[in-house]
Design a protein around this motif. Structure first.
Motif, PDB file in Angstrom:
ATOM      1  N   GLU A 296       0.980  -1.418   0.515  1.00 44.72           N
ATOM      2  CA  GLU A 296      -0.061  -0.012   0.201  1.00 44.72           C
ATOM      3  C   GLU A 296       0.970   0.910   0.359  1.00 44.72           C
ATOM      4  O   GLU A 296       0.618   2.453  -0.578  1.00 44.72           O
ATOM      5  N   ARG A 297       2.109   0.987   0.989  1.00 49.28           N
ATOM      6  CA  ARG A 297       2.881   2.067   1.243  1.00 49.28           C
ATOM      7  C   ARG A 297       3.139   2.573  -0.264  1.00 49.28           C
ATOM      8  O   ARG A 297       3.646   3.515  -0.708  1.00 49.28           O
ATOM      9  N   ALA A 298       3.978   1.173  -1.581  1.00 52.40           N
ATOM     10  CA  ALA A 298       4.904   1.525  -2.334  1.00 52.40           C
ATOM     11  C   ALA A 298       3.939   2.420  -3.354  1.00 52.40           C
ATOM     12  O   ALA A 298       4.344   2.846  -4.095  1.00 52.40           O
ATOM     13  N   ALA A 299       2.419   1.659  -3.438  1.00 51.57           N
ATOM     14  CA  ALA A 299       1.262   2.184  -4.361  1.00 51.57           C
ATOM     15  C   ALA A 299       1.548   3.810  -4.089  1.00 51.57           C
ATOM     16  O   ALA A 299       1.144   4.607  -4.837  1.00 51.57           O
ATOM     17  N   ARG A 300       1.026   3.345  -2.678  1.00 54.18           N
ATOM     18  CA  ARG A 300       1.058   5.830  -2.608  1.00 54.18           C
ATOM     19  C   ARG A 300       2.033   5.963  -2.611  1.00 54.18           C
ATOM     20  O   ARG A 300       1.800   6.951  -3.476  1.00 54.18           O
ATOM     21  N   ASP A 301       3.690   5.855  -2.691  1.00 55.93           N
ATOM     22  CA  ASP A 301       4.721   6.827  -2.730  1.00 55.93           C
ATOM     23  C   ASP A 301       4.541   6.269  -4.720  1.00 55.93           C
ATOM     24  O   ASP A 301       5.130   7.444  -5.605  1.00 55.93           O
ATOM     25  N   SER A 302       4.521   5.817  -5.105  1.00 53.96           N
ATOM     26  CA  SER A 302       4.239   5.876  -6.346  1.00 53.96           C
ATOM     27  C   SER A 302       3.263   6.640  -7.146  1.00 53.96           C
ATOM     28  O   SER A 302       4.167   7.840  -8.346  1.00 53.96           O
ATOM     29  N   LEU A 303       2.368   6.535  -7.054  1.00 56.37           N
ATOM     30  CA  LEU A 303       1.029   7.417  -7.202  1.00 56.37           C
ATOM     31  C   LEU A 303       1.691   8.734  -7.036  1.00 56.37           C
ATOM     32  O   LEU A 303       1.316   9.826  -7.178  1.00 56.37           O
ATOM     33  N   SER A 304       2.343   9.344  -5.878  1.00 59.88           N
ATOM     34  CA  SER A 304       2.729  10.329  -5.372  1.00 59.88           C
ATOM     35  C   SER A 304       3.923  11.048  -6.612  1.00 59.88           C
ATOM     36  O   SER A 304       4.040  11.760  -6.800  1.00 59.88           O
ATOM     37  N   PHE A 305       4.433   9.802  -6.424  1.00 62.30           N
ATOM     38  CA  PHE A 305       5.672   9.754  -7.558  1.00 62.30           C
ATOM     39  C   PHE A 305       5.601  10.554  -8.623  1.00 62.30           C
ATOM     40  O   PHE A 305       5.362  11.155  -9.717  1.00 62.30           O
ATOM     41  N   LEU A 306       4.419   9.434  -9.491  1.00 57.90           N
ATOM     42  CA  LEU A 306       3.504   9.909 -10.846  1.00 57.90           C
ATOM     43  C   LEU A 306       3.259  10.935 -10.987  1.00 57.90           C
ATOM     44  O   LEU A 306       3.130  11.913 -11.992  1.00 57.90           O
ATOM     45  N   ALA A 307       2.616  11.873  -9.573  1.00 62.04           N
ATOM     46  CA  ALA A 307       1.809  12.558  -9.932  1.00 62.04           C
ATOM     47  C   ALA A 307       2.604  14.174  -9.511  1.00 62.04           C
ATOM     48  O   ALA A 307       2.904  15.137 -10.959  1.00 62.04           O
ATOM     49  N   GLU A 308       4.035  13.743  -9.145  1.00 61.52           N
ATOM     50  CA  GLU A 308       5.169  14.797  -9.061  1.00 61.52           C
ATOM     51  C   GLU A 308       5.800  15.017 -10.486  1.00 61.52           C
ATOM     52  O   GLU A 308       5.674  15.360 -11.271  1.00 61.52           O
ATOM     53  N   ALA A 309       6.199  13.523 -11.298  1.00 55.32           N
ATOM     54  CA  ALA A 309       6.861  13.311 -12.338  1.00 55.32           C
ATOM     55  C   ALA A 309       5.707  14.089 -13.277  1.00 55.32           C
ATOM     56  O   ALA A 309       6.195  15.369 -14.258  1.00 55.32           O
ATOM     57  N   SER A 310       4.278  13.872 -13.485  1.00 60.34           N
ATOM     58  CA  SER A 310       3.334  14.350 -14.475  1.00 60.34           C
ATOM     59  C   SER A 310       2.923  16.295 -14.291  1.00 60.34           C
ATOM     60  O   SER A 310       3.233  16.659 -15.383  1.00 60.34           O
ATOM     61  N   GLU A 311       3.711  16.435 -12.656  1.00 61.94           N
ATOM     62  CA  GLU A 311       3.343  17.732 -12.460  1.00 61.94           C
ATOM     63  C   GLU A 311       5.033  18.716 -13.389  1.00 61.94           C
ATOM     64  O   GLU A 311       4.860  19.587 -14.341  1.00 61.94           O
ATOM     65  N   LEU A 312       6.197  17.675 -13.540  1.00 59.39           N
ATOM     66  CA  LEU A 312       7.463  18.432 -13.713  1.00 59.39           C
ATOM     67  C   LEU A 312       6.623  18.289 -16.007  1.00 59.39           C
ATOM     68  O   LEU A 312       7.309  19.301 -16.586  1.00 59.39           O
ATOM     69  N   LEU A 313       6.120  17.181 -15.823  1.00 63.72           N
ATOM     70  CA  LEU A 313       6.535  17.086 -17.344  1.00 63.72           C
ATOM     71  C   LEU A 313       5.497  17.772 -17.633  1.00 63.72           C
ATOM     72  O   LEU A 313       5.056  18.460 -19.004  1.00 63.72           O
ATOM     73  N   ALA A 314       4.721  18.500 -16.932  1.00 62.38           N
ATOM     74  CA  ALA A 314       3.781  19.862 -17.805  1.00 62.38           C
ATOM     75  C   ALA A 314       3.436  21.032 -17.792  1.00 62.38           C
ATOM     76  O   ALA A 314       3.082  21.596 -18.253  1.00 62.38           O
ATOM     77  N   SER A 315       4.585  20.976 -16.615  1.00 65.58           N
ATOM     78  CA  SER A 315       5.070  22.644 -16.694  1.00 65.58           C
ATOM     79  C   SER A 315       5.628  23.757 -17.641  1.00 65.58           C
ATOM     80  O   SER A 315       5.950  24.485 -17.641  1.00 65.58           O
ATOM     81  N   SER A 316       6.198  22.900 -18.955  1.00 63.46           N
ATOM     82  CA  SER A 316       7.015  23.375 -19.528  1.00 63.46           C
ATOM     83  C   SER A 316       7.240  22.135 -20.980  1.00 63.46           C
ATOM     84  O   SER A 316       6.270  21.207 -21.061  1.00 63.46           O
ATOM     85  N   LEU A 317       7.008  23.665 -21.775  1.00 65.19           N
ATOM     86  CA  LEU A 317       6.269  22.414 -22.699  1.00 65.19           C
ATOM     87  C   LEU A 317       8.131  22.107 -24.224  1.00 65.19           C
ATOM     88  O   LEU A 317       8.465  21.924 -24.863  1.00 65.19           O
ATOM     89  N   ASN A 318       8.906  22.993 -23.258  1.00 63.68           N
ATOM     90  CA  ASN A 318      10.942  22.428 -23.446  1.00 63.68           C
ATOM     91  C   ASN A 318      11.041  21.003 -23.094  1.00 63.68           C
ATOM     92  O   ASN A 318      12.060  21.268 -21.812  1.00 63.68           O
ATOM     93  N   TYR A 319      10.276  19.427 -24.035  1.00 66.31           N
ATOM     94  CA  TYR A 319      11.000  18.566 -23.478  1.00 66.31           C
ATOM     95  C   TYR A 319      11.959  18.455 -23.377  1.00 66.31           C
ATOM     96  O   TYR A 319      11.978  17.000 -21.860  1.00 66.31           O
ATOM     97  N   GLU A 320      13.484  18.675 -23.831  1.00 67.04           N
ATOM     98  CA  GLU A 320      14.316  18.593 -23.145  1.00 67.04           C
ATOM     99  C   GLU A 320      14.732  18.781 -21.714  1.00 67.04           C
ATOM    100  O   GLU A 320      15.657  17.483 -21.739  1.00 67.04           O
ATOM    101  N   ARG A 321      14.139  19.885 -21.508  1.00 64.77           N
ATOM    102  CA  ARG A 321      14.345  20.110 -20.153  1.00 64.77           C
ATOM    103  C   ARG A 321      13.547  19.422 -19.176  1.00 64.77           C
ATOM    104  O   ARG A 321      14.325  18.752 -18.130  1.00 64.77           O
TER     105      ARG A 321
END
Ligand code: ADP
Length: 821
Positions: A296-321
């Motif tokens: 459960e904890r791992a799933a929670r960690d994964s979800l929060s990691f994915l959320a963080e990653a998604s936020e990062l990916l959506a933060s800019s259109l400069n995909y290389e950065r």
């Protein structure tokens, strides 16, 4: 101290220690009958000694159980027989009563002793069971506190071992695939060879494997027992203990096994077995719960990691950065190394990012990548993932794998070994069916293996990253398209984009204007090959009929993989000008040739001997003068047109007597044409225009000349000048003829340079096509305008409008002219 006491320092015995127990039993068995004897002598009647002895025997038996009771019975009978059984003070069992007393004494001693012993045993057992239950409860409580699997293992191998009174314990868990058992924790098995016994198969012929397979406990009391049941273990170390293997079962599943080691002589009664099984059940439940918690904890960690990653990916259109930042985000949470490789436009592999917590190692990785550039045909690794679009999962990197992957390159093998790689996951970045790149997670220093869950997380991450890259690229592309479309809108050339099948994809405004409206209705009129099908030269000029008019379009095409771009230009005017120019050369040559030929002829004639020069000389000279004048006029026109082209003829504006100019021109022309036409002039009195008088004369002279030229059948040429109705600031001058007229479509053209209408229309009259051009340019420069209204065969009216001037300021007073000359 025995081994049991080591494990269980508090001890398990209840009641007194054995030697003190025996001493007190003997004391009771001797002292109580002795005391009764004394008592019976002093104050008891003769009937009661038996009762007292019986009580004494019972008391001794109560204290010392059966042995003490029997001893007390013997001592009592001796006392009773000597002191109270007649004859007194003598030994001997002579009477029946003595025998009865003897039997009663021994029955009481044995019976009470037996009862007391049984009661005590029962109580002791109850106490042992109670103590065990309490210890088991303590284990359950400690397990309840354990959050992680490691904590559960610790509790089972400390409190659990003590509760079970075991010397040592070991826990093995079944792998996810259910094929192997891995020893995850042990205590007390000090010399266990983990290389050999750390992991074995469920199918192996071993006690723990059997327990896991059957779900039943296995008890091994001796080495002989072990060797008999598990021949593969025969000859192993001496077995000076008892081994118990218990299944760890939870909700019908066997998740592993618990091995307990006991002293050799341990007896496994019902209660003990129940306690061990209860311990195993608690351990299994605890492990399962901890696993669930961890999952459960791992799933929670994964979800929060994915959320963080998604936020990062959506933060800019400069995909290389953002991808570089994503790689940073992955270490050390998901990996010790993270690398992202992209497929370049030419299909090569480009490393976009490498991340490791140690910057020196990142530099080293870049150096390595330069020294060992990726081989696009490599059967494994990033190249393979990019080629196949399938993930590559190495939960554990074996020595054999490394040897195979480095293909015998000892140096590379050494480097890779030094990096200490344990496991790797490489997943493709796929969006809309295309593999854009690959994300690699590598376990080295802190992470030791990867599981299926890690793979799923990596796939999820890669999916999101791919969508972000795709979006960013689409956005860049659409921006580029929008910029291109904006640029295309601005350019004057018509641009049309068609796909490989010749379908229209895009066109700009200029194309819509050129090809008949919004949906390019005239596109279909272009010869097929110009629209994209078939082969043709890169640039062609083709005629097309638009609104009943022939237009000439220059079509250039550039092919690209998705279709073709056409650039269209309306070159009708240019073609016309070109044609007009070449016609002009012919016309001008012809025009110049005619007077030159005439002058040449005159001179030749004058030089002849057979003519009388005095008689014909003057006539010839006049003719020569006229032709020379014509030559000069043509050359003047050419020069002036050149000046007008360059934009700099001198124009001096002043108030002019328009009536005077008209009168002069009409007079001069009338005298020249010898009555072939009727010339009239009508001018409103007292009008003046603001103009350059010489230029106005030139304009009107030209118009009058044309009016006569293009009225081959004679007729009236009328020149009029007046204010148009209601416009006092303008003077309108009209030159009207009754000649051949001008077809309406040509009326605008005739003011262009070199434009001469069809010679057939112009009735073969000569000219350079410059007169009206010069007229228009001069009128424009005098801030006026010139126009024509005409019908074919019905004469023409040329109108010149110029700004009016104040007639009173003219130096010479105006004459009123309205009559014919
Ligand atoms: P040119 O007379 O030397 O040919 P212009 O520029 O004066 O050149 O005239 C251009 C053309 O316009 C002429 O060739 C002729 O076809 C036409 N045009 C001009 N004036 C008249 C007119 N009054 N009636 C009919 N056609 C005319």
């Amino acid at each position: 101290m025995n081994e049991l006491a080591e494990v269980w320092p508090q001890g398990i015995s209840v009641g007194l220690p054995r030697s003190r127990e025996v001493a007190s039993a003997i004391a009771a068995a001797l002292a109580i009958p002795g005391f009764v004897t004394l008592l019976a002598f002093t104050n008891v009647s003769s009937a009661t000694p038996r009762v007292l002895y019986i009580a004494a025997i019972a008391a001794a038996a109560a204290i010392g159980e059966r042995a003490s009771g029997l001893l007390a019975a013997a001592v009592s009978f001796v006392g009773f027989d000597y002191f109270f059984s007649p004859p007194a003070h003598s030994w001997g069992v002579s009477r029946g009563a003595d025998i009865v007393a003897l039997v009663v004494f021994f029955v009481v001693g044995a019976g009470v002793g037996q009862l007391v012993a049984r009661e005590r045993r029962a109580r002791r057992r109850a106490e042992v069971a109670g103590a065990r239950a309490r210890r088991l409860e303590a284990v359950a409580a400690a397990l309840g506190q354990a959050r992680t699997a490691q904590e559960v293992l610790d509790v089972v191998l400390s409190e659990g071992l003590e509760a079970a009174e075991a010397l040592a314990g070991l826990i093995g868990l079944v792998s996810e695939a259910g094929e192997t058992i891995e020893v995850v924790a042990q205590r007390g098995f000090d010399h266990l060879d983990l290389d050999r016994w750390g992991r074995f198969n469920v199918a192996d012929d071993l006690p723990l494997s059997e327990t896991v397979r059957s779900g039943e406990p296995v008890y091994l009391a001796s080495g002989a027992d072990r060797d008999r049941r598990y021949p593969s273990l025969a000859g192993e170390t001496e077995m000076s203990y008892t081994l118990v293997c218990l299944p760890l079962r939870f909700e019908g599943r066997t998740i592993g096994g618990l091995v307990l080691r006991f002293p050799a002589e341990t007896e496994f009664d019902q209660e003990r077995r129940a306690l061990e099984e209860a311990l195993a059940a608690q351990a299994a439940a605890g492990l399962d719960r901890a696993r669930l918690n961890e999952a459960e904890r791992a799933a929670r960690d994964s979800l929060s990691f994915l959320a963080e990653a998604s936020e990062l990916l959506a933060s800019s259109l400069n995909y290389e950065r953002t991808l570089s930042q994503l790689a940073e985000l992955c270490v050390p949470r998901l990996a010790d190394w993270c690398a992202i490789d992209m497929v370049a436009t030419d299909g090569s592999i480009e490393r976009l990012a490498v991340a490791h917590p140690d910057p020196a190692k990142v530099r080293y990785a870049h150096e390595l990548a330069e020294r060992y550039p990726p081989d696009p045909d490599a059967p494994t690794g990033v190249a393979n993932v990019l080629r196949t679009g399938k993930p590559e999962f190495l939960p554990e990197i074996s020595e054999e794998f490394l040897a195979e992957a480095t293909k015998g390159d000892e140096e590379l093998l050494g480097i890779v070994r030094e990096l200490g790689l344990h496991a790797a996951i490489t997943v493709p970045l796929i969006a809309r069916g295309r593999t854009l790149g690959a994300l690699s997670l590598i376990a080295a220093e802190t992470i030791h293996h990867y599981t299926e869950k890690d793979l799923q997380l990596a796939l999820d991450l890669a999916r999101r990253a791919a969508v972000a890259v795709d979006n960013a690229r689409l956005h860049a592309e659409s921006e580029q398209r929008a910029a291109a479309a904006r640029a295309l809108r601005q350019i004057a050339e018509a641009v049309v984009l068609v796909d490989v099948d010749g379908r229209l994809l895009y066109w700009n405004e200029a194309a819509a204007n050129l090809l008949g409206g919004e949906r390019l209705p005239a596109w279909q009129l272009l010869p097929l090959e110009e629209r994209g099908a078939g082969k043709q030269s890169a640039q062609v000029t083709v005629p097309i009929e638009l609104d009943g008019w022939e237009r000439w379009l220059q079509v250039s095409r550039v092919e690209f993989e998705d279709g073709c771009v056409f650039v269209l230009r309306d070159v009708t005017e240019e073609r016309l000008l070109e044609r007009t120019r070449s016609e002009f050369v012919a016309t001008a040559s012809h025009e110049l040739r005619t007077p030159i030929a005439a002058v040449y002829g005159i001179f030749q004639t004058l030089l002849r001997d057979d003519i009388d020069r005095d008689q014909v000389g003057e006539e010839f000279l006049r003719l020569g003068l006229k032709e020379s004048q014509r030559l000069a006029d043509i050359v003047d026109d050419l020069l002036l047109a050149g000046q007008l082209d360059a934009g700099n003829p001198r124009i001096e504006l002043t108030g002019c007597d328009v009536g005077g100019i008209i009168a002069e021109l009409v007079d001069a022309t009338a005298s020249r044409i010898n009555g072939s036409h009727t010339l009239t002039a009508r001018v409103e009195p007292n009008i003046a225009v603001r103009c350059d008088p010489l230029r106005l004369r030139q304009v009107l002279g030209n118009l009058i000349e044309n009016a006569i030229k293009y009225s081959p059948d004679g007729g009236t040429v009328a020149v009029e000048a007046a204010h148009p109705a209601g416009r006092s600031n303008v003077i309108r001058i009209e030159v009207k003829d009754e000649g051949i007229g001008i077809p309406e479509p040509d009326q605008a053209r005739i003011f262009e340079r070199f434009v001469r209408l069809d010679p057939a229309q112009a009735s073969g009259v000569g000219g350079t096509g410059l007169g009206l051009y010069i007229s228009r340019e001069l009128v424009n420069r005098m801030h006026g305008r010139i126009s024509v209204t005409s019908r074919r065969g019905a004469g023409s009216i040329f109108t010149v409008e110029l700004p009016a001037s104040d007639a009173s300021t003219l130096r010479t007073p105006l004459l009123s002219r309205s009559a014919n000359p």
